[in-house]
Design a protein around this motif. Structure first.
Motif, PDB file in Angstrom:
ATOM      1  N   GLN A  91       1.302  -0.955  -0.130  1.00  0.00           N
ATOM      2  CA  GLN A  91       0.266  -0.356  -0.094  1.00  0.00           C
ATOM      3  C   GLN A  91       1.118   1.287  -0.056  1.00  0.00           C
ATOM      4  N   GLN A  92       0.450   2.507  -0.437  1.00  0.00           N
ATOM      5  CA  GLN A  92       0.631   3.413  -0.593  1.00  0.00           C
ATOM      6  C   GLN A  92       0.080   4.677   0.181  1.00  0.00           C
ATOM      7  N   VAL A  93       1.418   5.644   1.305  1.00  0.00           N
ATOM      8  CA  VAL A  93       0.749   6.313   2.062  1.00  0.00           C
ATOM      9  C   VAL A  93       1.512   7.733   1.707  1.00  0.00           C
ATOM     10  N   VAL A  94       1.121   8.238   2.291  1.00  0.00           N
ATOM     11  CA  VAL A  94       1.669  10.097   2.296  1.00  0.00           C
ATOM     12  C   VAL A  94       2.139  10.684   3.987  1.00  0.00           C
ATOM     13  N   VAL A  95       3.101  10.332   3.567  1.00  0.00           N
ATOM     14  CA  VAL A  95       4.292  11.200   4.989  1.00  0.00           C
ATOM     15  C   VAL A  95       4.332  13.003   4.727  1.00  0.00           C
ATOM     16  N   VAL A  96       3.074  13.596   5.856  1.00  0.00           N
ATOM     17  CA  VAL A  96       2.806  14.767   5.483  1.00  0.00           C
ATOM     18  C   VAL A  96       3.905  16.044   5.746  1.00  0.00           C
ATOM     19  N   THR A  97       4.139  16.875   5.202  1.00  0.00           N
ATOM     20  CA  THR A  97       5.931  17.799   5.417  1.00  0.00           C
ATOM     21  C   THR A  97       5.207  18.407   7.028  1.00  0.00           C
ATOM     22  N   SER A  98       6.592  18.695   7.229  1.00  0.00           N
ATOM     23  CA  SER A  98       5.870  19.847   8.528  1.00  0.00           C
ATOM     24  C   SER A  98       7.253  20.554   8.351  1.00  0.00           C
ATOM     25  N   ALA A  99       7.725  21.168   7.302  1.00  0.00           N
ATOM     26  CA  ALA A  99       7.991  21.756   7.065  1.00  0.00           C
ATOM     27  C   ALA A  99       7.279  23.510   7.046  1.00  0.00           C
ATOM     28  N   VAL A 100       8.149  25.122   6.967  1.00  0.00           N
ATOM     29  CA  VAL A 100       6.741  25.993   7.036  1.00  0.00           C
ATOM     30  C   VAL A 100       6.073  25.796   6.111  1.00  0.00           C
ATOM     31  N   LYS A 101       6.689  25.806   4.373  1.00  0.00           N
ATOM     32  CA  LYS A 101       5.840  25.857   3.592  1.00  0.00           C
ATOM     33  C   LYS A 101       5.401  24.972   2.229  1.00  0.00           C
ATOM     34  N   ASP A 102       3.930  24.862   1.794  1.00  0.00           N
ATOM     35  CA  ASP A 102       3.891  23.779   1.542  1.00  0.00           C
ATOM     36  C   ASP A 102       2.725  24.061   0.848  1.00  0.00           C
ATOM     37  N   ALA A 103       3.360  23.857  -0.770  1.00  0.00           N
ATOM     38  CA  ALA A 103       2.378  24.638  -1.833  1.00  0.00           C
ATOM     39  C   ALA A 103       2.971  23.197  -2.688  1.00  0.00           C
ATOM     40  N   ARG A 104       2.554  23.766  -4.446  1.00  0.00           N
ATOM     41  CA  ARG A 104       2.226  22.616  -5.083  1.00  0.00           C
ATOM     42  C   ARG A 104       4.013  22.381  -5.819  1.00  0.00           C
ATOM     43  N   GLU A 105       4.902  23.917  -6.077  1.00  0.00           N
ATOM     44  CA  GLU A 105       5.415  23.944  -6.432  1.00  0.00           C
ATOM     45  C   GLU A 105       6.896  23.871  -5.369  1.00  0.00           C
ATOM     46  N   TRP A 106       6.868  23.968  -4.880  1.00  0.00           N
ATOM     47  CA  TRP A 106       7.880  23.197  -3.788  1.00  0.00           C
ATOM     48  C   TRP A 106       6.603  22.790  -2.268  1.00  0.00           C
ATOM     49  N   HIS A 107       7.538  21.109  -1.790  1.00  0.00           N
ATOM     50  CA  HIS A 107       6.924  20.695  -0.595  1.00  0.00           C
ATOM     51  C   HIS A 107       7.722  20.127  -0.213  1.00  0.00           C
ATOM     52  N   GLN A 108       7.342  18.800   0.615  1.00  0.00           N
ATOM     53  CA  GLN A 108       8.535  18.138   1.144  1.00  0.00           C
ATOM     54  C   GLN A 108       7.411  16.794   1.657  1.00  0.00           C
ATOM     55  N   ASN A 109       6.001  16.827   1.498  1.00  0.00           N
ATOM     56  CA  ASN A 109       5.491  15.454   1.592  1.00  0.00           C
ATOM     57  C   ASN A 109       6.097  14.819   0.491  1.00  0.00           C
ATOM     58  N   GLU A 110       6.272  13.378   1.360  1.00  0.00           N
ATOM     59  CA  GLU A 110       6.601  12.224   0.482  1.00  0.00           C
ATOM     60  C   GLU A 110       5.008  10.998  -0.080  1.00  0.00           C
ATOM     61  N   VAL A 111       5.478  10.653  -0.650  1.00  0.00           N
ATOM     62  CA  VAL A 111       4.535   8.902  -0.951  1.00  0.00           C
ATOM     63  C   VAL A 111       6.032   7.701  -0.732  1.00  0.00           C
ATOM     64  N   LYS A 112       4.767   7.175   0.349  1.00  0.00           N
ATOM     65  CA  LYS A 112       6.003   5.700   0.234  1.00  0.00           C
ATOM     66  C   LYS A 112       5.064   4.536   0.091  1.00  0.00           C
ATOM     67  N   THR A 113       6.161   3.703  -0.136  1.00  0.00           N
ATOM     68  CA  THR A 113       5.420   1.999  -0.212  1.00  0.00           C
ATOM     69  C   THR A 113       5.595   1.420   0.652  1.00  0.00           C
ATOM     70  N   ILE A 114       4.603   0.441   1.271  1.00  0.00           N
ATOM     71  CA  ILE A 114       4.964   0.233   2.733  1.00  0.00           C
ATOM     72  C   ILE A 114       5.416  -0.994   2.197  1.00  0.00           C
TER      73      ILE A 114
END
Length: 183
Positions: A91-114
Motif C-alpha cells: 500500500q502507499q501512504v503520504v507522510v505530510v510535510t512539517s516544513a513551514v511552506k507547503d505549496a505545489r511547486e515546493w513541498h516536502q510531502n512524501e509518498v511511500k510504499t509500505i
C-alpha cells in the motif's frame, strides 16, 4: 473513460461483503471545459453523473490517518505511529510535510510504499505501529509535544481518479497571486 452516466445502479461490494482482496480502478480522461459553470451537463464530460444509485463498498481500515509517534529523519526507512494500524505491504501512504511552506511547486510531502508493518510497544503497552518503507525518507518529519506530522493511507480497494497526463489541478495557487490581493 471520458465519463459516464449512472441512471440505474452501479454497485461494487456491499456493507456486509466489501471489495477486500480485489481492486476496482476507474480512470477518467479529458480536461474540464472552460464553460463548466454555464454548461455543467455537457454531452462529453470527465466524471460520473449519477441519477440512480452509486454504491461502492471497499475494505475499511481501522484508521486511514495517524500521527507520528517519534520524529523521523532523512534516510530512515521506517516511521513510528501513535496508534496501531492494519495497513499492509504494497500500500502507499503520504507522510505530510512539517516544513513551514507547503505549496505545489515546493513541498516536502512524501509518498511511500509500505514494505512491512509491525506492532510497536512502549511503556509495556501496545500503542502504535512501525511502518517500514521500500525506500528511505528524503526529508525530516517532526513529532514532538506540540506537533506531530500526519500519515495518510492512499491505497484503497476502489479507486476513481483522473488520468495522470490530463488531470492538472485547475484551482489557482494562492502563493502566485498577483496584484492588489498579493500578501
Amino acid at each position: 473513460s471520458k465519463g459516464f452516466v449512472v441512471e440505474g445502479s452501479l454497485i461494487a461490494g456491499s456493507e456486509t461483503c466489501p471489495i477486500d482482496n480485489g481492486k476496482i480502478e476507474i480512470e477518467l480522461h479529458g480536461r474540464r471545459s472552460d464553460d463548466i459553470v454555464q454548461n455543467p451537463k455537457r454531452e462529453h464530460f470527465k466524471g460520473i453523473s449519477v441519477t440512480g444509485t452509486l454504491s461502492l463498498h471497499g475494505r475499511i481500515y481501522s484508521r486511514s490517518w495517524v500521527r507520528l509517534g517519534k520524529t523521523s529523519r532523512v534516510g530512515h526507512d521506517h516511521i513510528l505511529t501513535q496508534h496501531k494500524i492494519d495497513w499492509v505491504p504494497g500500500q502507499q501512504v503520504v507522510v505530510v510535510t512539517s516544513a513551514v511552506k507547503d505549496a505545489r511547486e515546493w513541498h516536502q510531502n512524501e509518498v511511500k510504499t509500505i514494505d512491512l508493518v509491525q506492532p510497536f510497544k512502549y511503556s509495556n503497552k501496545l500503542r502504535g505501529s512501525i511502518i517500514y518503507f521500500t525506500s528511505p525518507l528524503e526529508y525530516n518529519h517532526t513529532a514532538n509535544d506540540n506537533y506531530q506530522v500526519e500519515v495518510g493511507l492512499l491505497t484503497r480497494s476502489i479507486k476513481i481518479q483522473g488520468a495522470f497526463d490530463d488531470s492538472e489541478p485547475t484551482d489557482p495557487d494562492p502563493l502566485t497571486c498577483e496584484g492588489k490581493n498579493r500578501w
